[in-house]
Write a protein that holds these residues in place. Structure first.
Motif, PDB file in Angstrom:
ATOM      1  N   LEU A 146       0.857  -1.178   0.000  1.00 31.57           N
ATOM      2  CA  LEU A 146       0.000   0.000   0.000  1.00 31.57           C
ATOM      3  C   LEU A 146       0.898   1.235   0.000  1.00 31.57           C
ATOM      4  CD1 LEU A 146      -2.555  -1.027   2.812  1.00 31.57           C
ATOM      5  CD2 LEU A 146      -2.994  -1.067   0.342  1.00 31.57           C
ATOM      6  N   ALA A 147       0.443   2.297  -0.622  1.00 34.61           N
ATOM      7  CA  ALA A 147       1.190   3.549  -0.594  1.00 34.61           C
ATOM      8  C   ALA A 147       0.270   4.654  -0.098  1.00 34.61           C
ATOM      9  CB  ALA A 147       1.722   3.903  -1.978  1.00 34.61           C
ATOM     10  N   PHE A 148       0.691   5.335   0.953  1.00 30.63           N
ATOM     11  CA  PHE A 148      -0.101   6.399   1.566  1.00 30.63           C
ATOM     12  C   PHE A 148       0.463   7.733   1.081  1.00 30.63           C
ATOM     13  CE2 PHE A 148      -0.347   2.627   4.141  1.00 30.63           C
ATOM     14  CZ  PHE A 148      -1.704   2.531   4.409  1.00 30.63           C
ATOM     15  N   CYS A 149      -0.397   8.535   0.478  1.00 25.80           N
ATOM     16  CA  CYS A 149       0.056   9.743  -0.202  1.00 25.80           C
ATOM     17  C   CYS A 149      -1.027  10.811  -0.108  1.00 25.80           C
ATOM     18  CB  CYS A 149       0.357   9.432  -1.675  1.00 25.80           C
ATOM     19  SG  CYS A 149      -1.075   8.756  -2.566  1.00 25.80           S
ATOM     20  N   THR A 150      -0.764  11.942  -0.693  1.00 17.87           N
ATOM     21  CA  THR A 150      -1.783  12.977  -0.826  1.00 17.87           C
ATOM     22  C   THR A 150      -2.142  13.082  -2.298  1.00 17.87           C
ATOM     23  OG1 THR A 150      -0.021  14.645  -0.917  1.00 17.87           O
ATOM     24  CG2 THR A 150      -1.122  14.316   1.209  1.00 17.87           C
ATOM     25  N   TYR A 151      -3.419  12.927  -2.602  1.00 17.94           N
ATOM     26  CA  TYR A 151      -3.872  13.042  -3.983  1.00 17.94           C
ATOM     27  C   TYR A 151      -3.711  14.464  -4.515  1.00 17.94           C
ATOM     28  CZ  TYR A 151      -6.042   8.383  -3.798  1.00 17.94           C
ATOM     29  OH  TYR A 151      -6.281   7.032  -3.708  1.00 17.94           O
ATOM     30  N   SER A 152      -3.561  15.423  -3.610  1.00 19.99           N
ATOM     31  CA  SER A 152      -3.381  16.815  -4.022  1.00 19.99           C
ATOM     32  C   SER A 152      -1.931  17.138  -4.343  1.00 19.99           C
ATOM     33  CB  SER A 152      -3.891  17.772  -2.935  1.00 19.99           C
ATOM     34  OG  SER A 152      -3.208  17.553  -1.721  1.00 19.99           O
ATOM     35  N   SER A 153      -1.089  16.127  -4.457  1.00 14.22           N
ATOM     36  CA  SER A 153       0.273  16.304  -4.969  1.00 14.22           C
ATOM     37  C   SER A 153       0.361  15.552  -6.288  1.00 14.22           C
ATOM     38  CB  SER A 153       1.313  15.750  -3.989  1.00 14.22           C
ATOM     39  OG  SER A 153       1.261  14.332  -3.952  1.00 14.22           O
ATOM     40  N   ASN A 154       1.284  15.952  -7.128  1.00 14.30           N
ATOM     41  CA  ASN A 154       1.402  15.291  -8.422  1.00 14.30           C
ATOM     42  C   ASN A 154       1.945  13.873  -8.302  1.00 14.30           C
ATOM     43  OD1 ASN A 154       0.542  17.148 -10.660  1.00 14.30           O
ATOM     44  ND2 ASN A 154       1.879  18.522  -9.499  1.00 14.30           N
ATOM     45  N   VAL A 155       2.780  13.610  -7.310  1.00 14.77           N
ATOM     46  CA  VAL A 155       3.204  12.239  -7.064  1.00 14.77           C
ATOM     47  C   VAL A 155       2.006  11.396  -6.646  1.00 14.77           C
ATOM     48  CG1 VAL A 155       4.529  10.764  -5.503  1.00 14.77           C
ATOM     49  CG2 VAL A 155       5.613  12.740  -6.565  1.00 14.77           C
ATOM     50  N   GLY A 156       1.148  11.944  -5.773  1.00 16.66           N
ATOM     51  CA  GLY A 156      -0.047  11.221  -5.357  1.00 16.66           C
ATOM     52  C   GLY A 156      -0.990  10.970  -6.518  1.00 16.66           C
ATOM     53  N   MET A 157      -1.149  11.950  -7.386  1.00 10.15           N
ATOM     54  CA  MET A 157      -1.979  11.761  -8.571  1.00 10.15           C
ATOM     55  C   MET A 157      -1.415  10.640  -9.440  1.00 10.15           C
ATOM     56  SD  MET A 157      -3.046  14.536 -11.484  1.00 10.15           S
ATOM     57  CE  MET A 157      -3.678  13.989 -13.077  1.00 10.15           C
ATOM     58  N   PHE A 158      -0.089  10.638  -9.629  1.00  9.21           N
ATOM     59  CA  PHE A 158       0.559   9.589 -10.419  1.00  9.21           C
ATOM     60  C   PHE A 158       0.362   8.216  -9.784  1.00  9.21           C
ATOM     61  CE2 PHE A 158       4.266   6.868 -11.069  1.00  9.21           C
ATOM     62  CZ  PHE A 158       4.279   6.745 -12.447  1.00  9.21           C
ATOM     63  N   LEU A 159       0.602   8.118  -8.481  1.00 13.88           N
ATOM     64  CA  LEU A 159       0.460   6.832  -7.807  1.00 13.88           C
ATOM     65  C   LEU A 159      -0.976   6.329  -7.892  1.00 13.88           C
ATOM     66  CD1 LEU A 159       2.638   7.447  -4.619  1.00 13.88           C
ATOM     67  CD2 LEU A 159       3.235   6.033  -6.600  1.00 13.88           C
ATOM     68  N   GLY A 160      -1.928   7.243  -7.776  1.00 18.80           N
ATOM     69  CA  GLY A 160      -3.328   6.840  -7.886  1.00 18.80           C
ATOM     70  C   GLY A 160      -3.650   6.272  -9.249  1.00 18.80           C
ATOM     71  N   MET A 161      -3.041   6.819 -10.288  1.00 18.00           N
ATOM     72  CA  MET A 161      -3.240   6.274 -11.629  1.00 18.00           C
ATOM     73  C   MET A 161      -2.508   4.947 -11.799  1.00 18.00           C
ATOM     74  SD  MET A 161      -3.152   9.591 -14.205  1.00 18.00           S
ATOM     75  CE  MET A 161      -1.534  10.215 -13.737  1.00 18.00           C
ATOM     76  N   ARG A 162      -1.285   4.885 -11.335  1.00 15.76           N
ATOM     77  CA  ARG A 162      -0.479   3.689 -11.572  1.00 15.76           C
ATOM     78  C   ARG A 162      -0.880   2.516 -10.680  1.00 15.76           C
ATOM     79  NH1 ARG A 162       6.194   3.179 -11.284  1.00 15.76           N
ATOM     80  NH2 ARG A 162       6.335   1.354 -12.637  1.00 15.76           N
ATOM     81  N   MET A 163      -1.224   2.791  -9.438  1.00 13.74           N
ATOM     82  CA  MET A 163      -1.460   1.723  -8.458  1.00 13.74           C
ATOM     83  C   MET A 163      -2.931   1.425  -8.209  1.00 13.74           C
ATOM     84  SD  MET A 163       1.390   2.822  -5.596  1.00 13.74           S
ATOM     85  CE  MET A 163       1.103   1.359  -4.591  1.00 13.74           C
ATOM     86  N   ALA A 220      -3.014   2.724  -3.804  1.00 15.47           N
ATOM     87  CA  ALA A 220      -2.615   4.069  -3.390  1.00 15.47           C
ATOM     88  C   ALA A 220      -3.756   4.678  -2.590  1.00 15.47           C
ATOM     89  CB  ALA A 220      -2.307   4.931  -4.609  1.00 15.47           C
ATOM     90  N   ILE A 221      -3.454   5.101  -1.377  1.00 13.00           N
ATOM     91  CA  ILE A 221      -4.488   5.593  -0.460  1.00 13.00           C
ATOM     92  C   ILE A 221      -4.230   7.062  -0.153  1.00 13.00           C
ATOM     93  CG2 ILE A 221      -5.463   5.345   1.852  1.00 13.00           C
ATOM     94  CD1 ILE A 221      -4.713   2.364   1.704  1.00 13.00           C
ATOM     95  N   GLY A 222      -5.215   7.888  -0.442  1.00 15.58           N
ATOM     96  CA  GLY A 222      -5.085   9.308  -0.193  1.00 15.58           C
ATOM     97  C   GLY A 222      -5.336   9.657   1.258  1.00 15.58           C
ATOM     98  N   ILE A 223      -4.455  10.468   1.821  1.00  9.89           N
ATOM     99  CA  ILE A 223      -4.614  10.922   3.203  1.00  9.89           C
ATOM    100  C   ILE A 223      -5.465  12.184   3.255  1.00  9.89           C
ATOM    101  CG2 ILE A 223      -3.365  11.666   5.288  1.00  9.89           C
ATOM    102  CD1 ILE A 223      -2.949   8.738   4.525  1.00  9.89           C
ATOM    103  N   ASP A 224      -5.394  12.978   2.207  1.00 14.42           N
ATOM    104  CA  ASP A 224      -6.084  14.266   2.205  1.00 14.42           C
ATOM    105  C   ASP A 224      -7.495  14.209   1.655  1.00 14.42           C
ATOM    106  OD1 ASP A 224      -5.028  13.573  -0.251  1.00 14.42           O
ATOM    107  OD2 ASP A 224      -4.527  15.624  -0.822  1.00 14.42           O
ATOM    108  N   MET A 225      -7.809  13.188   0.853  1.00 11.89           N
ATOM    109  CA  MET A 225      -9.153  13.045   0.304  1.00 11.89           C
ATOM    110  C   MET A 225      -9.409  11.572   0.030  1.00 11.89           C
ATOM    111  SD  MET A 225      -8.380  14.837  -3.386  1.00 11.89           S
ATOM    112  CE  MET A 225      -7.657  16.298  -2.609  1.00 11.89           C
ATOM    113  N   ASP A 226     -10.675  11.202  -0.011  1.00 10.73           N
ATOM    114  CA  ASP A 226     -11.034   9.787  -0.117  1.00 10.73           C
ATOM    115  C   ASP A 226     -10.818   9.224  -1.511  1.00 10.73           C
ATOM    116  OD1 ASP A 226     -11.788   9.688   2.550  1.00 10.73           O
ATOM    117  OD2 ASP A 226     -13.874  10.242   2.114  1.00 10.73           O
ATOM    118  N   ASN A 227     -11.013  10.036  -2.533  1.00 15.29           N
ATOM    119  CA  ASN A 227     -10.982   9.528  -3.898  1.00 15.29           C
ATOM    120  C   ASN A 227      -9.951  10.266  -4.750  1.00 15.29           C
ATOM    121  OD1 ASN A 227     -13.277   7.672  -3.603  1.00 15.29           O
ATOM    122  ND2 ASN A 227     -14.502   9.523  -3.450  1.00 15.29           N
ATOM    123  N   TRP A 228      -9.354   9.521  -5.656  1.00 16.23           N
ATOM    124  CA  TRP A 228      -8.409  10.092  -6.607  1.00 16.23           C
ATOM    125  C   TRP A 228      -9.099  11.128  -7.467  1.00 16.23           C
ATOM    126  CZ3 TRP A 228      -8.343  10.412 -11.908  1.00 16.23           C
ATOM    127  CH2 TRP A 228      -7.123  10.787 -12.509  1.00 16.23           C
TER     128      TRP A 228
END
Length: 287
Positions: A255-272, A276-284
């Motif tokens: 699992l990867a814990f990230c913020t979807y409001s960062s570009n790395v988090g956006m990338f991980l949400g697409m790739r994984m 990929a689990i957002g800490i700042d919001m529930d959905n990518w």
């Protein structure tokens, strides 16, 4: 009538994953609208010599026309002066060629107008699987860094952003990352990708039951894109390889814990996907 094409200017004005994520959206939009996609990266802000192919395998035709350095910007076409004149002449000669700014708002809002957000996420994952492929030299360097870390499976990943991220979105405390991880899994080994080594020190101090590993150097205390641009090409290259290796480690985590409001988090949400689990919001979302 000649088919339309988009020449997408990669590495124009932002960090790598901001540029890459938007390129993925542009490819998706072009696919939906039967537009040929072409890349321009000769002047990319992450380049060593050649742009995209410094690190990745080619996946499409690439333009080397230097005019794109002057007229093909990210947000808007030239509005005055010599650049506008050159742009007007270019459009006259190549009437079926679109520039990045021509479609910027369209592909950035494709989830509102043509596809659901979940569809964008899935289609983007398919695109990443096809185009995000390191060239042999980069792959070897990334593999060597990962091997040197000595991390064992299973592990979870954390992307904790400091630096100039606070100009875009409120920073999130490390406690929220750990609380979410401990509620989601019994794994207590984590790889941390961060731009500020202070986070590593705080994690190791406050959570002794965890094992935290990182490729972040101890002298890193915040990423600022303006500072990155001032580095020599060799220094930029070293930082890029370190970043690519860190992203690979996050992507391979259970699992990867990230913020979807960062570009790395956006990338991980697409790739994984759901790993990929957002800490700042529930959905990518498109960020």
């Amino acid at each position: 009538m000649q088919k339309r094409q988009l020449v997408f200017h990669l590495g124009h004005s932002a960090g790598f994953y901001s540029e890459f994520n938007n390129m993925v959206l542009a490819i998706l939009y072009c696919h939906k609208h039967n537009i040929d996609f072409k890349l321009y990266s000769a002047d990319a802000n992450f380049r060593v010599k050649n742009g995209w192919q410094d690190y990745f395998l080619p996946f499409c035709n690439e333009s080397h026309n230097p005019v794109h350095h002057y007229i093909n910007h990210r947000f808007e076409a030239p509005k005055g002066g010599k650049r506008k004149l050159i742009c007007s002449l270019y459009r006259f000669i190549f009437p079926n060629t679109l520039l990045t700014s021509d479609l910027w708002n369209s592909f950035r809002h494709i989830d509102h107008e043509e596809l659901t957000t979940s569809e964008v996420q899935q289609y983007s994952s398919d695109i990443i699987n096809k185009i995000y492929r390191f060239n042999p030299s980069t792959q070897q360097k990334v593999d060597n860094l990962i091997t040197s870390l000595g991390i064992n499976t299973p592990y979870v990943g954390f992307h904790i952003r400091g630096g100039d991220k606070n100009t875009e979105h409120d920073l999130i405390s490390i406690d929220r990352y750990i609380s979410r991880a401990e509620a989601s899994t019994s794994i207590r080994q984590g790889f941390v990708f961060t731009d500020d080594y202070h986070f590593i020190e705080s994690l190791r101090k406050n959570y002794p039951e965890w094992r935290f590993l990182t490729l972040t150097p101890p002298d890193d205390h915040g990423y600022f894109f303006s500072d990155f641009l001032k580095l020599s090409s060799q220094e930029r290259d070293q930082r890029q390889i370190n970043m690519f290796a860190s992203i690979e480690l996050l992507s391979r985590a259970d699992l990867a814990f990230c913020t979807y409001s960062s570009n790395v988090g956006m990338f991980l949400g697409m790739r994984m996907g759901s790993r990929a689990i957002g800490i700042d919001m529930d959905n990518w979302m498109i960020w």
